[in-house]
Design a protein around this motif. Structure first.
Motif, PDB file in Angstrom:
ATOM      1  N   SER A 144       0.851  -1.184   0.000  1.00 30.57           N
ATOM      2  CA  SER A 144       0.000   0.000   0.000  1.00 30.57           C
ATOM      3  C   SER A 144       0.892   1.241   0.000  1.00 30.57           C
ATOM      4  O   SER A 144       2.096   1.140   0.223  1.00 30.57           O
ATOM      5  CB  SER A 144      -0.901   0.011   1.244  1.00 30.57           C
ATOM      6  N   MET A 145       0.315   2.384  -0.232  1.00 27.29           N
ATOM      7  CA  MET A 145       1.113   3.615  -0.228  1.00 27.29           C
ATOM      8  C   MET A 145       1.550   3.989   1.180  1.00 27.29           C
ATOM      9  O   MET A 145       2.358   4.903   1.364  1.00 27.29           O
ATOM     10  CB  MET A 145       0.320   4.755  -0.862  1.00 27.29           C
ATOM     11  N   LYS A 146       1.066   3.244   2.177  1.00 29.50           N
ATOM     12  CA  LYS A 146       1.538   3.419   3.554  1.00 29.50           C
ATOM     13  C   LYS A 146       2.686   2.462   3.880  1.00 29.50           C
ATOM     14  O   LYS A 146       3.135   2.383   5.027  1.00 29.50           O
ATOM     15  CB  LYS A 146       0.378   3.208   4.536  1.00 29.50           C
ATOM     16  N   GLY A 147       3.140   1.716   2.866  1.00 29.58           N
ATOM     17  CA  GLY A 147       4.260   0.809   3.058  1.00 29.58           C
ATOM     18  C   GLY A 147       3.880  -0.526   3.655  1.00 29.58           C
ATOM     19  O   GLY A 147       4.739  -1.256   4.145  1.00 29.58           O
ATOM     20  N   GLN A 148       2.608  -0.889   3.612  1.00 30.56           N
ATOM     21  CA  GLN A 148       2.157  -2.152   4.177  1.00 30.56           C
ATOM     22  C   GLN A 148       2.108  -3.228   3.101  1.00 30.56           C
ATOM     23  O   GLN A 148       1.582  -3.008   2.007  1.00 30.56           O
ATOM     24  CB  GLN A 148       0.777  -1.979   4.808  1.00 30.56           C
TER      25      GLN A 148
END
Length: 359
Positions: A298-302
């Motif tokens: 994800s764009m949150k780095g998940q």
């Protein structure tokens, strides 16, 4: 493990050679010594790179980098990146890398012949691999080790989706080859099946190392003996329905492990040999990145493994065309191993001439 089958026209010579190879393999299995020899075979291309001598302190430790590949575009672009980083790391301090050969088992030259040292060998006869392209790998090594003039005493068996992150020393110790242990190769949990190919008189199934053929650094003389057995065991495993169903896409890996054990060869298991993002998070204690798994975040780095991420790098996204230059970097929070991989891909594609040209 990549590429499409392009067997081409099978010559009568090849069918004779396969028969001869099986004869010699049977001899190997019975006697555990000697090597098969057969008649002339088609070899096209430049063969090994003799200008590459490595920079390790002991010339006797240098190893030849042998890359098996097809002429599929998917295999080609990975091979080009792999060869770029081989050249970058070859002459750096600490390297024992010697010459390089791409063993092209598509049976005919392709558009990379002038870019990297290549030897063309024959694929298995049409239909023999039953759609399992990597079954051609052991047959390719049988042909190469019998006919190539390999100056180094050791050989590294490598694959197109390998990236050298730092100079690779010779991890083997004399007659003990070095190999990467794969968590999904479990000989002791598959004893019933493996006993079809590894009889009880050869010892416990635990004598079979939890490895594949790549990456492995091994003495040339050992590979000359193991390769025909590896080919024979691979074909027998593929023909056995129970084994084929149980081992699937790692069948050829099990075949190499069994063949080595039949010859009494045990490997030094080196977890630092390579890493496999996204599961391995850092590159500071490894030599090779193997990018066989997709990296989805994800764009949150998940990590969103199994689901296409908002940001992704997956080699299977580029089956029909190479990845473009200057791929976007992962978002903050993505592991360093994935960031390093993308940066290294970008550096290679920026410096390889004609990257996006048709080959």
């Amino acid at each position: 493990m990549s590429g499409r089958k392009n067997a081409g026209k099978v010559s009568p010579w090849l069918l004779v050679l396969i028969s001869l190879g099986c004869f010699f393999v049977t001899y190997n299995l019975l006697t555990m010594h000697g090597r098969g020899r057969d008649g002339p075979r088609k070899f096209l291309g430049g063969g090994e790179d003799r200008d590459s001598t490595g920079s390790g302190s002991d010339p006797a430790k240098r190893f030849h980098v042998a890359l098996t590949a097809t002429d599929a575009l998917y295999s080609q672009w990975q091979s080009r990146i792999m060869h770029y980083w081989y050249k970058e790391m070859r002459d750096r301090p600490g390297s024992d890398m010697g010459g390089f050969t791409r063993i092209l088992h598509s049976g005919k030259p392709d558009g990379l012949m002038d870019e990297m040292p290549t030897m063309v060998v024959d694929p298995l006869p049409e239909g023999k691999d039953k759609g399992y392209i990597v079954l051609n790998r052991p047959w390719a090594f049988v042909q190469w080790v019998q006919r190539a003039k390999i100056e180094e005493e050791y050989i590294l068996m490598a694959e197109p989706d390998h990236v050298f992150v730092k100079p690779l020393p010779n991890l083997a110790h004399g007659d003990e080859p070095a190999a990467f242990p794969f968590f999904y190769i479990k000989p002791t949990e598959n004893e019933k099946i493996l006993r079809k190919f590894f009889p009880e008189e050869k010892g416990p199934v635990s004598n079979i190392d939890p490895i594949g053929n790549s990456p492995v650094i091994i003495k040339k003389a050992q590979l000359e003996k193991i390769a025909p057995t590896w080919m024979n065991v691979s074909l027998k495993m593929k023909e056995d329905q129970e084994t084929d169903k149980a081992f699937g896409w790692v069948l050829e890996m099990y075949a190499y492990a069994v063949a080595s054990a039949l010859h009494g060869v045990r490997h030094s298991l080196r977890k630092d040999f390579m890493i496999q993002p996204p599961w391995d998070l850092k590159t500071d204690n490894t030599f090779i990145i193997h990018y066989t798994y997709g990296c989805d975040y994800s764009m949150k780095g998940q990590l969103t493994y199994g689901k296409i991420g908002e940001w992704r790098f997956d080699k299977r996204s580029y089956l029909q065309s190479p990845p473009p230059r200057n791929l976007s970097l992962p978002p903050p929070g993505v592991p360093e191993s994935v960031v390093t991989l993308v940066k290294m891909v970008n550096e290679a594609t920026a410096n390889i001439p004609g990257w996006e040209d048709e080959r």
